[in-house]
Design a protein around this motif. Structure first.
Motif, PDB file in Angstrom:
ATOM      1  N   TYR A  67      -4.460  -2.373   1.048  1.00  0.00           N
ATOM      2  CA  TYR A  67      -3.119  -2.147   0.509  1.00  0.00           C
ATOM      3  C   TYR A  67      -2.263  -3.406   0.642  1.00  0.00           C
ATOM      4  CZ  TYR A  67       1.501  -0.096  -0.221  1.00  0.00           C
ATOM      5  OH  TYR A  67       2.762   0.179  -0.689  1.00  0.00           O
ATOM      6  N   MET A  70      -3.370  -5.873  -1.918  1.00  0.00           N
ATOM      7  CA  MET A  70      -2.906  -5.455  -3.232  1.00  0.00           C
ATOM      8  C   MET A  70      -1.436  -5.813  -3.440  1.00  0.00           C
ATOM      9  SD  MET A  70      -2.536  -1.540  -4.562  1.00  0.00           S
ATOM     10  CE  MET A  70      -1.174  -1.273  -3.401  1.00  0.00           C
ATOM     11  N   GLN A  71      -0.615  -5.582  -2.432  1.00  0.00           N
ATOM     12  CA  GLN A  71       0.802  -5.912  -2.528  1.00  0.00           C
ATOM     13  C   GLN A  71       1.021  -7.417  -2.594  1.00  0.00           C
ATOM     14  OE1 GLN A  71       1.956  -3.194  -3.575  1.00  0.00           O
ATOM     15  NE2 GLN A  71       3.558  -2.696  -2.100  1.00  0.00           N
ATOM     16  N   ARG A  74       0.397  -8.507  -6.085  1.00  0.00           N
ATOM     17  CA  ARG A  74       1.506  -8.184  -6.982  1.00  0.00           C
ATOM     18  C   ARG A  74       2.627  -9.214  -6.828  1.00  0.00           C
ATOM     19  NH1 ARG A  74       4.288  -2.311  -7.276  1.00  0.00           N
ATOM     20  NH2 ARG A  74       4.522  -2.641  -5.028  1.00  0.00           N
ATOM     21  N   SER A  96      -0.587  -3.095 -14.058  1.00  0.00           N
ATOM     22  CA  SER A  96      -1.989  -3.332 -13.705  1.00  0.00           C
ATOM     23  C   SER A  96      -2.237  -4.827 -13.559  1.00  0.00           C
ATOM     24  CB  SER A  96      -2.933  -2.781 -14.795  1.00  0.00           C
ATOM     25  OG  SER A  96      -2.723  -1.416 -15.046  1.00  0.00           O
ATOM     26  N   ILE A 135      -6.311  -3.258 -10.620  1.00  0.00           N
ATOM     27  CA  ILE A 135      -5.432  -2.460  -9.774  1.00  0.00           C
ATOM     28  C   ILE A 135      -4.457  -1.748 -10.700  1.00  0.00           C
ATOM     29  CG2 ILE A 135      -3.696  -2.463  -7.957  1.00  0.00           C
ATOM     30  CD1 ILE A 135      -4.811  -5.216  -7.097  1.00  0.00           C
ATOM     31  N   TYR A 137      -1.001   0.137 -10.362  1.00  0.00           N
ATOM     32  CA  TYR A 137       0.027   0.288  -9.329  1.00  0.00           C
ATOM     33  C   TYR A 137       0.805   1.600  -9.442  1.00  0.00           C
ATOM     34  CZ  TYR A 137      -0.683  -4.501  -7.763  1.00  0.00           C
ATOM     35  OH  TYR A 137      -1.230  -5.649  -7.239  1.00  0.00           O
ATOM     36  N   PRO A 139       4.027   2.447 -10.101  1.00  0.00           N
ATOM     37  CA  PRO A 139       5.145   2.359  -9.154  1.00  0.00           C
ATOM     38  C   PRO A 139       5.992   3.626  -9.135  1.00  0.00           C
ATOM     39  CG  PRO A 139       5.588   1.064 -11.122  1.00  0.00           C
ATOM     40  CD  PRO A 139       4.160   1.497 -11.213  1.00  0.00           C
ATOM     41  N   PRO A 260       4.811   5.305  -4.783  1.00  0.00           N
ATOM     42  CA  PRO A 260       3.827   4.764  -5.719  1.00  0.00           C
ATOM     43  C   PRO A 260       2.486   5.470  -5.595  1.00  0.00           C
ATOM     44  CG  PRO A 260       4.095   3.295  -3.850  1.00  0.00           C
ATOM     45  CD  PRO A 260       5.157   4.353  -3.711  1.00  0.00           C
ATOM     46  N   SER A 262      -1.081   4.038  -6.088  1.00  0.00           N
ATOM     47  CA  SER A 262      -1.806   2.792  -6.349  1.00  0.00           C
ATOM     48  C   SER A 262      -3.288   2.969  -6.055  1.00  0.00           C
ATOM     49  CB  SER A 262      -1.240   1.658  -5.495  1.00  0.00           C
ATOM     50  OG  SER A 262       0.125   1.428  -5.819  1.00  0.00           O
TER      51      SER A 262
END
Length: 306
Positions: A67, A70-71, A74, A96, A135, A137, A139, A260, A262
């Motif tokens: 996680y 992934m953040q 972004r 994405s 990915i 997301y 949101p 979110p 995700s």
């Protein structure tokens, strides 16, 4: 694949149609290089429904590490203008990121983890490679819906994937609830190919990754499939994994909750099912959406957090 030989012709006829599936759902070939990844009951569930959820496949520590990565991606990729980054319609938030198994070393390791790779190899009855990774997301507050579709319809028509010998692996990196737009699937829909109406616009992927309009199934046939199989929401805790057949009809609602939803998606394709020319003279989609030049079989390698 020549049009006259195309068993899954779509977007090139005057009426929608429902066609029979020609390939097995679960292959009988046994991968002798590893212990069985699924038991007989799990294989039967996947064969019958076209999907299977494995709860808690990844630990809390692994989920936290994934996680955070992934953040970080972004943050690093927002407003870079990179083609792999798809924005939400309206809000401009990241919807994405594609090709994550090539853009990120941690995710490159993850696609080889035996917990997911060996399931794909076992179901598809062959060695596999990554056709697509991303990915999603979704949101909070602004995450838009993904309309009903069969991935194979797009991959066959726009990428030239010849046969239904691929699957998606969705790794939940946040809790997926009934409220925050979880993946919805129609059980049993994988047994039928829905041939869709309409032509494919040039460079359709530039619009379809935000809102799909070409390759959308007919309302009557969607109702028919839903009446047969119902609709299942794949809700679960972070760390769970959903495997679903390339032809399973699926979609998701928008997310107006503050939370979110995700998920990581890895699409495994059989090495015996590599892409051909797209149908109807379409230009191939970019490699970050449909891999053509890195199709060697993946070797299992346990996932390790740094």
């Amino acid at each position: 694949m020549l049009l006259s030989q195309d068993a899954y012709k779509s977007r090139a006829q005057s009426t929608a149609a429902i066609l029979k599936r020609n390939e097995p759902v679960v292959y009988d070939e046994v991968m002798t290089s590893s212990a069985p990844a699924l038991n007989a009951a799990q294989r039967d569930v996947y064969r019958e429904n076209g999907f299977l959820m494995l709860p808690d496949l990844f630990s809390a520590d692994e989920v936290t590490g994934l996680y955070d990565e992934m953040q970080q991606m972004r943050g690093d990729f927002t407003a870079t203008g990179r083609a792999e980054v798809i924005a939400e319609p309206g809000s401009g938030e990241v919807r994405s990121i594609f090709d994550v198994h090539k853009l990120n070393a941690l995710f490159a390791n993850l696609v080889r983890d035996p917990r997911v790779l060996n399931v794909a190899r076992e179901i598809l009855g062959s060695e596999v490679y990554i056709h697509q990774s991303r990915i999603n997301y979704k949101p909070g507050f602004t995450g838009k819906e993904f309309y009903w579709h069969s991935d194979f319809e797009t991959w066959h028509t726009e990428d030239g994937m010849p046969a239904m010998r691929a699957l998606s692996c969705s790794i939940l990196l946040t809790d997926n609830s009934d409220l925050n737009g979880p993946l919805m699937l129609i059980p049993g829909s994988h047994r039928h190919f829905i041939s869709c109406l309409g032509e494919t616009p040039e460079d359709n992927y530039k619009k379809s990754l935000k809102k799909q309009e070409a390759g959308v199934p007919d309302d009557f046939l969607l109702r028919y499939l839903s009446d047969l199989g119902g609709i299942t929401s794949c809700t679960g805790k972070a760390g769970s994994v959903v495997f679903f057949d390339c032809n399973t009809m699926h979609g998701s609602n928008g997310n107006i909750t503050p939370y979110p939803r995700s998920n990581l998606f890895f699409v495994y394709n059989s090495v015996e099912n590599q892409l051909q020319a797209p149908t109807d003279g379409l230009a191939p989609r970019p490699g970050y959406i449909a891999v053509r030049d890195d199709v060697d079989a993946l070797e299992p390698e346990p996932f390790v957090l740094p």
